[in-house]
Enzyme design. Structure first.
Site, PDB file in Angstrom:
ATOM      1  N   PRO A   2     -17.321 -17.189  37.574  1.00 22.62           N
ATOM      2  CA  PRO A   2     -16.370 -16.655  38.558  1.00 22.62           C
ATOM      3  C   PRO A   2     -16.547 -17.317  39.920  1.00 22.62           C
ATOM      4  O   PRO A   2     -17.661 -17.625  40.340  1.00 22.62           O
ATOM      5  CB  PRO A   2     -16.735 -15.170  38.625  1.00 22.62           C
ATOM      6  CG  PRO A   2     -17.441 -14.892  37.347  1.00 22.62           C
ATOM      7  CD  PRO A   2     -18.163 -16.148  36.998  1.00 22.62           C
ATOM      8  N   GLU A   3     -15.422 -17.532  40.601  1.00 28.19           N
ATOM      9  CA  GLU A   3     -15.499 -18.107  41.946  1.00 28.19           C
ATOM     10  C   GLU A   3     -15.599 -16.959  42.965  1.00 28.19           C
ATOM     11  O   GLU A   3     -15.473 -15.778  42.637  1.00 28.19           O
ATOM     12  CB  GLU A   3     -14.292 -18.995  42.201  1.00 28.19           C
ATOM     13  CG  GLU A   3     -14.162 -20.068  41.120  1.00 28.19           C
ATOM     14  CD  GLU A   3     -13.632 -21.399  41.623  1.00 28.19           C
ATOM     15  OE1 GLU A   3     -13.546 -21.614  42.843  1.00 28.19           O
ATOM     16  OE2 GLU A   3     -13.308 -22.248  40.764  1.00 28.19           O
ATOM     17  N   LYS A  52     -21.348 -16.268  45.580  1.00 24.31           N
ATOM     18  CA  LYS A  52     -21.257 -15.752  44.218  1.00 24.31           C
ATOM     19  C   LYS A  52     -22.304 -14.684  43.934  1.00 24.31           C
ATOM     20  O   LYS A  52     -22.616 -14.405  42.774  1.00 24.31           O
ATOM     21  CB  LYS A  52     -21.382 -16.911  43.231  1.00 24.31           C
ATOM     22  CG  LYS A  52     -20.266 -17.949  43.405  1.00 24.31           C
ATOM     23  CD  LYS A  52     -20.344 -19.052  42.380  1.00 24.31           C
ATOM     24  CE  LYS A  52     -19.217 -20.067  42.580  1.00 24.31           C
ATOM     25  NZ  LYS A  52     -19.201 -21.117  41.556  1.00 24.31           N
ATOM     26  N   ASN A 162     -15.236 -24.752  40.807  1.00 23.71           N
ATOM     27  CA  ASN A 162     -14.564 -25.955  40.329  1.00 23.71           C
ATOM     28  C   ASN A 162     -13.068 -25.967  40.641  1.00 23.71           C
ATOM     29  O   ASN A 162     -12.499 -27.017  40.947  1.00 23.71           O
ATOM     30  CB  ASN A 162     -14.787 -26.096  38.830  1.00 23.71           C
ATOM     31  CG  ASN A 162     -14.774 -27.544  38.378  1.00 23.71           C
ATOM     32  OD1 ASN A 162     -14.884 -28.457  39.189  1.00 23.71           O
ATOM     33  ND2 ASN A 162     -14.638 -27.759  37.090  1.00 23.71           N
ATOM     34  N   ARG A 258     -19.872 -30.899  35.592  1.00 21.10           N
ATOM     35  CA  ARG A 258     -18.608 -30.162  35.686  1.00 21.10           C
ATOM     36  C   ARG A 258     -17.453 -31.138  35.690  1.00 21.10           C
ATOM     37  O   ARG A 258     -17.555 -32.262  36.182  1.00 21.10           O
ATOM     38  CB  ARG A 258     -18.571 -29.313  36.967  1.00 21.10           C
ATOM     39  CG  ARG A 258     -19.699 -28.313  37.097  1.00 21.10           C
ATOM     40  CD  ARG A 258     -19.658 -27.244  36.010  1.00 21.10           C
ATOM     41  NE  ARG A 258     -18.441 -26.448  36.059  1.00 21.10           N
ATOM     42  CZ  ARG A 258     -18.270 -25.391  36.849  1.00 21.10           C
ATOM     43  NH1 ARG A 258     -19.231 -25.019  37.668  1.00 21.10           N
ATOM     44  NH2 ARG A 258     -17.149 -24.713  36.809  1.00 21.10           N
TER      45      ARG A 258
END
Length: 268
Positions: A2-3, A52, A162, A258
């Site tokens: 999760p961002e 986060k 991302n 990523r």
């Protein structure tokens, strides 16, 4: 993973539902039993998000630190709750709702000093009013590392992941492999301001939308995006598809484990 906007949404939800009231806390899975026993029946004072990281504060030196990692999830339900299903690390039960936490990277009871040590390692969070973008700039401006990698480094900037990384670089026309020290202060200020706006929109809507009005499906006539992540985006997970602005194929590469996405023309 999760961002940051997701953690801030959770913080607001849990604060609204539980803050100022006594809550029951347990660990059906058993891995947080000791910590849960120390706060069970206590008043939850506040819930904060930093990047986060989620912090449920029950008073001096009693803060539950949660980092969801790749697989952690919260499930929210009205009371009465059903028997726990699956590996519930922590269950919080208030007057009207309950919250189950499963699969987090971290769920631990920490002291105020440990909270301070944790936060000292994080860069500024675009979603916090007390964030200082100058701190991030000081690290960016001295680094040979690519701006794409730096934006994902939580020690430089807290909360962006991302999707926001790919999208803000596209919106500001920045080539992702540009070294941080070549970005320039003015461009950094634009990147920061854009992140603040986009991530705040994400907090309110619960999804990541980065496409400007003139490029929306109803304006351009294209089909809406169909993706489990939701939201209208320019380049994220659109490798090989035409750029929504110039029609050049969106490129992809792997950077620090990523996926990286960008338009070679708009971000040239």
């Amino acid at each position: 993973m999760p961002e940051g906007h997701t953690l801030h949404r959770l913080a607001r939800l849990h604060h609204r539902r539980y803050a100022g009231s006594q809550v029951r806390v347990c660990s059906p899975q058993g891995r947080f039993t000791a910590g849960a026993s120390l706060i069970d029946g206590s008043v939850l004072e506040r819930v904060d998000a930093h990047g986060k990281h989620l912090l449920h504060s029950f008073g001096p030196d009693r803060v539950v630190h949660v980092h969801l990692g790749l697989y952690g999830t919260f499930t929210e339900s009205p009371v009465p709750l059903e028997e726990p299903r699956g590996k519930v690390r922590m269950r919080i039960v208030g007057a009207t709702h309950g919250t189950d936490l499963r699969g987090p990277n971290a769920c631990e009871l920490i002291t105020d000093d440990e909270v301070a040590a944790l936060l000292s390692k994080l860069g500024p969070d675009p979603l916090r009013a007390d964030a200082d973008p100058e701190r991030a700039w000081q690290r960016l401006s001295r680094s040979r590392t690519s701006i794409a990698a730096l934006l994902m480094d939580q020690k430089v900037l807290a909360g962006a992941g991302n999707v926001y990384r790919a999208e803000v670089l596209f919106r500001q026309g920045v080539a992702p492999h540009t070294p941080g020290r070549e970005l320039g202060r003015e461009r950094w200020q634009l990147v920061w301001s854009d992140l603040v706006e986009l991530m705040n929109q994400g907090v309110h809507s619960g999804r990541i939308d980065t496409v400007r009005p003139q490029h929306e499906p109803e304006v351009t006539g294209r089909a809406p995006r169909q993706d489990r992540h939701g939201g209208e985006v320019y380049v994220y997970r659109r490798a090989g598809q035409p750029c929504l602005v110039c029609a050049a194929p969106v490129l992809t590469d792997e950077l620090a484990g990523r996926k990286l996405y960008w338009c070679p023309s708009c971000q040239g």
